[in-house]
Design an enzyme around this catalytic site. Structure first.
Site, PDB file in Angstrom:
ATOM      1  N   LYS A 127      -5.382  10.917   0.710  1.00 56.10           N
ATOM      2  CA  LYS A 127      -5.471   9.536   1.204  1.00 56.10           C
ATOM      3  C   LYS A 127      -6.722   8.927   0.601  1.00 56.10           C
ATOM      4  O   LYS A 127      -7.817   9.448   0.797  1.00 56.10           O
ATOM      5  CB  LYS A 127      -5.539   9.565   2.730  1.00 56.10           C
ATOM      6  CG  LYS A 127      -5.895   8.239   3.395  1.00 56.10           C
ATOM      7  CD  LYS A 127      -5.905   8.401   4.907  1.00 56.10           C
ATOM      8  CE  LYS A 127      -6.601   7.257   5.595  1.00 56.10           C
ATOM      9  NZ  LYS A 127      -6.644   7.428   7.063  1.00 56.10           N
ATOM     10  N   SER A 157     -12.898   1.870  10.200  1.00 60.78           N
ATOM     11  CA  SER A 157     -12.223   1.924   8.904  1.00 60.78           C
ATOM     12  C   SER A 157     -12.957   1.114   7.848  1.00 60.78           C
ATOM     13  O   SER A 157     -13.446   0.013   8.125  1.00 60.78           O
ATOM     14  CB  SER A 157     -10.800   1.381   9.039  1.00 60.78           C
ATOM     15  OG  SER A 157     -10.202   1.290   7.762  1.00 60.78           O
ATOM     16  N   ALA A 158     -12.990   1.659   6.637  1.00 64.77           N
ATOM     17  CA  ALA A 158     -13.563   0.920   5.504  1.00 64.77           C
ATOM     18  C   ALA A 158     -12.693  -0.277   5.129  1.00 64.77           C
ATOM     19  O   ALA A 158     -13.111  -1.104   4.312  1.00 64.77           O
ATOM     20  CB  ALA A 158     -13.725   1.852   4.302  1.00 64.77           C
ATOM     21  N   ASP A 159     -11.500  -0.384   5.719  1.00 63.89           N
ATOM     22  CA  ASP A 159     -10.682  -1.586   5.487  1.00 63.89           C
ATOM     23  C   ASP A 159     -11.479  -2.845   5.813  1.00 63.89           C
ATOM     24  O   ASP A 159     -11.416  -3.835   5.087  1.00 63.89           O
ATOM     25  CB  ASP A 159      -9.429  -1.581   6.392  1.00 63.89           C
ATOM     26  CG  ASP A 159      -8.370  -0.574   5.965  1.00 63.89           C
ATOM     27  OD1 ASP A 159      -8.558   0.088   4.929  1.00 63.89           O
ATOM     28  OD2 ASP A 159      -7.363  -0.450   6.699  1.00 63.89           O
ATOM     29  N   LYS A 190      -3.253  -0.890  15.542  1.00 64.19           N
ATOM     30  CA  LYS A 190      -2.604  -0.108  16.594  1.00 64.19           C
ATOM     31  C   LYS A 190      -3.518   0.012  17.809  1.00 64.19           C
ATOM     32  O   LYS A 190      -4.735   0.102  17.680  1.00 64.19           O
ATOM     33  CB  LYS A 190      -2.260   1.282  16.065  1.00 64.19           C
ATOM     34  CG  LYS A 190      -0.982   1.273  15.247  1.00 64.19           C
ATOM     35  CD  LYS A 190      -0.477   2.664  14.933  1.00 64.19           C
ATOM     36  CE  LYS A 190       0.827   2.558  14.156  1.00 64.19           C
ATOM     37  NZ  LYS A 190       0.945   3.538  13.079  1.00 64.19           N
ATOM     38  N   ASP A 247     -17.215   5.404  13.909  1.00 66.26           N
ATOM     39  CA  ASP A 247     -15.954   5.515  13.174  1.00 66.26           C
ATOM     40  C   ASP A 247     -15.259   4.159  13.109  1.00 66.26           C
ATOM     41  O   ASP A 247     -14.628   3.712  14.064  1.00 66.26           O
ATOM     42  CB  ASP A 247     -15.049   6.559  13.840  1.00 66.26           C
ATOM     43  CG  ASP A 247     -13.863   6.941  12.964  1.00 66.26           C
ATOM     44  OD1 ASP A 247     -13.678   6.296  11.909  1.00 66.26           O
ATOM     45  OD2 ASP A 247     -13.138   7.880  13.326  1.00 66.26           O
ATOM     46  N   VAL A 285      -5.307   0.326   2.880  1.00 63.72           N
ATOM     47  CA  VAL A 285      -5.405  -1.132   2.761  1.00 63.72           C
ATOM     48  C   VAL A 285      -6.631  -1.500   1.929  1.00 63.72           C
ATOM     49  O   VAL A 285      -6.554  -2.356   1.032  1.00 63.72           O
ATOM     50  CB  VAL A 285      -5.482  -1.788   4.155  1.00 63.72           C
ATOM     51  CG1 VAL A 285      -5.913  -3.248   4.055  1.00 63.72           C
ATOM     52  CG2 VAL A 285      -4.131  -1.679   4.862  1.00 63.72           C
ATOM     53  N   GLU A 321       0.843  -1.216   0.000  1.00 65.26           N
ATOM     54  CA  GLU A 321       0.000   0.000   0.000  1.00 65.26           C
ATOM     55  C   GLU A 321       0.873   1.260   0.000  1.00 65.26           C
ATOM     56  O   GLU A 321       2.083   1.199   0.221  1.00 65.26           O
ATOM     57  CB  GLU A 321      -0.933   0.006   1.218  1.00 65.26           C
ATOM     58  CG  GLU A 321      -0.189  -0.043   2.540  1.00 65.26           C
ATOM     59  CD  GLU A 321      -0.808   0.849   3.612  1.00 65.26           C
ATOM     60  OE1 GLU A 321      -1.280   1.956   3.294  1.00 65.26           O
ATOM     61  OE2 GLU A 321      -0.782   0.435   4.780  1.00 65.26           O
TER      62      GLU A 321
HETATM   63  N1  PSU Z   1      -2.476   2.004  10.530  1.00 67.58           N
HETATM   64  C1  PSU Z   1      -1.193   2.382  10.716  1.00 67.58           C
HETATM   65  N2  PSU Z   1      -0.577   3.162   9.787  1.00 67.58           N
HETATM   66  C2  PSU Z   1      -1.228   3.553   8.647  1.00 67.58           C
HETATM   67  C3  PSU Z   1      -2.579   3.116   8.449  1.00 67.58           C
HETATM   68  C4  PSU Z   1      -3.146   2.360   9.410  1.00 67.58           C
HETATM   69  O1  PSU Z   1      -0.604   2.011  11.714  1.00 67.58           O
HETATM   70  O2  PSU Z   1      -0.639   4.263   7.828  1.00 67.58           O
HETATM   71  C5  PSU Z   1      -3.297   3.495   7.197  1.00 67.58           C
HETATM   72  C6  PSU Z   1      -3.508   2.250   6.318  1.00 67.58           C
HETATM   73  O3  PSU Z   1      -3.353   2.621   4.964  1.00 67.58           O
HETATM   74  C7  PSU Z   1      -4.949   1.879   6.592  1.00 67.58           C
HETATM   75  C8  PSU Z   1      -5.572   3.246   6.774  1.00 67.58           C
HETATM   76  O4  PSU Z   1      -5.545   1.151   5.546  1.00 67.58           O
HETATM   77  O5  PSU Z   1      -4.589   3.982   7.505  1.00 67.58           O
HETATM   78  C9  PSU Z   1      -6.880   3.205   7.513  1.00 67.58           C
HETATM   79  O6  PSU Z   1      -7.433   4.492   7.524  1.00 67.58           O
HETATM   80  P1  PSU Z   1      -8.989   4.715   7.846  1.00 67.58           P
HETATM   81  O7  PSU Z   1      -9.164   4.397   9.293  1.00 67.58           O
HETATM   82  O8  PSU Z   1      -9.231   6.171   7.517  1.00 67.58           O
HETATM   83  O9  PSU Z   1      -9.740   3.780   6.952  1.00 67.58           O
HETATM   84 MN    MN Z   2     -12.697   6.873   9.869  1.00 69.95          MN
END
Ligand code: PSU
Ligand code: MN
Length: 313
Positions: free
Chosen positions: A97, A151-153, A170, A149, A117, A28
């Site tokens: 992003k 993540s869309a992951d 994390k 909230d 991701v 990624e």
């Molecule tokens: N976790 C980390 N470092 C990162 C990310 C997550 O420790 O850089 C990044 C990854 O690309 C992950 C994204 O897919 O943040 C998730 O962001 P969001 O919660 O906005 O979907």
């Molecule tokens: Mn979010």
């Protein structure tokens, strides 16, 4: 059946490797554009590709250039994505992003973007890549029962059949809730030579896993079993940082607790919370968290490369 690659640019090197059945590992780019400070991000982006090549695998770093999703960014394109941002929330960047929902916007507006991701996994799958490595997975944020909230992951991995190596999520996130959501979404999670879910900076999150695997061949067998059953989910391989290299758990817990208290005292909320906490942890650990971050990522790139070789047979 090979998914359509319309609208995506796949590099000749990646296309040739896939056509010949050689191993390819997807990487990624949000970790580079929004996760690491400049110029460390560029060093890591190029060193990771070199690391993958040294293991006999073709790297496919994925990102968006001028609106077009690219599978297999050229070194100059990685440099272009890394050069525009210092990763800090104080210095807004031209490079956005992009999760999956941002891809059509980036395309219509011809933006440069680092892919999360979710977006990376989806693009990799469309290109026919079967294995991907990242640092930490996105997950459920603390307080999500009020803010929604998440993540869309997670949702994307429920419908994207790829094998994803990460070091868990994390600890600034709600790890228990993230594991519950992964269960609800039917996404298998296995520990790599561990029964414990890792928490990125530290080896053990305190949460147990039901299943473990011992080798890259085990990971390949799991992906094959998923395919034989016709299931669409990703397989998540949780790869903990070596205990000797982790952030001291006591220091980690202290830095995180202080950060959470400071965020609350200063009224930091929503999407500002993650950068605030990461910055706090980095300063409170004297920069050690960044070094662990890079060590964690190296470990995941190494294991992802080995799994890519096992999958390619
Ligand atoms: N976790 C980390 N470092 C990162 C990310 C997550 O420790 O850089 C990044 C990854 O690309 C992950 C994204 O897919 O943040 C998730 O962001 P969001 O919660 O906005 O979907
Ligand atoms: Mn979010």
């Amino acid at each position: 059946m090979q998914p359509s690659t319309a609208g995506i640019r796949i590099s000749d090197e990646v296309r040739d490797a896939l056509a010949a059945g050689r191993p390819v590992l997807a990487l990624e780019s949000t970790i580079l554009t929004h996760g690491l400070p400049h110029p460390r991000n560029l060093e890591v982006g190029l060193a990771s590709e070199a690391q993958v090549r040294d293991l006999g695998v073709t790297p496919a770093t994925i990102g968006v250039i001028d609106g077009t999703p690219v599978v297999g960014l050229a070194p100059a394109e990685i440099e272009r994505l890394c050069g525009e941002s210092d990763g800090s929330p104080a210095a807004p960047t031209r490079v956005v992003k992009a999760s999956l929902r941002d891809l059509p916007i980036a395309r219509a507006k011809r933006l440069d973007a680092g892919t999360t991701v979710a977006a990376t996994a989806w693009l990799a799958h469309r290109a026919g890549i079967r294995v991907m490595s990242t640092g930490g997975l996105g997950g459920v944020h603390r307080g999500a029962s009020e803010t929604f909230d998440e993540s869309a992951d997670l949702g994307t991995l429920a419908t994207t059949p790829i094998t994803l190596v990460s070091a868990g999520v994390k600890s600034i996130l709600d790890i228990g809730a993230t594991l519950e959501r992964l269960e609800t979404l039917n996404i298998p999670v296995v520990g790599y030579r561990t029964d414990r879910y890792p928490a990125f900076y530290v080896t053990d999150s305190g949460f147990a896993l039901d299943y473990r695997i011992e080798s890259p061949a085990d990971a390949a067998a799991l992906a094959q079993a998923r395919d034989e059953l016709g299931l669409p989910q990703a397989v998540l391989v949780a790869n903990p940082v070596d205990e000797a290299l982790q952030l001291d758990p006591a220091l980690h817990d202290r830095a995180l607790a202080e950060g959470l208290a400071a965020a609350s005292a200063q009224g930091v909320t929503g999407h500002d919370t993650t950068p605030f906490l990461l910055d706090h942890v980095q300063r409170a650990t004297g920069g050690r968290s960044l070094e662990v971050n890079l060590e964690v990522y190296r470990g995941n790139v190494a294991l992802g490369s080995e799994i890519a070789r096992a999958v390619a047979g």
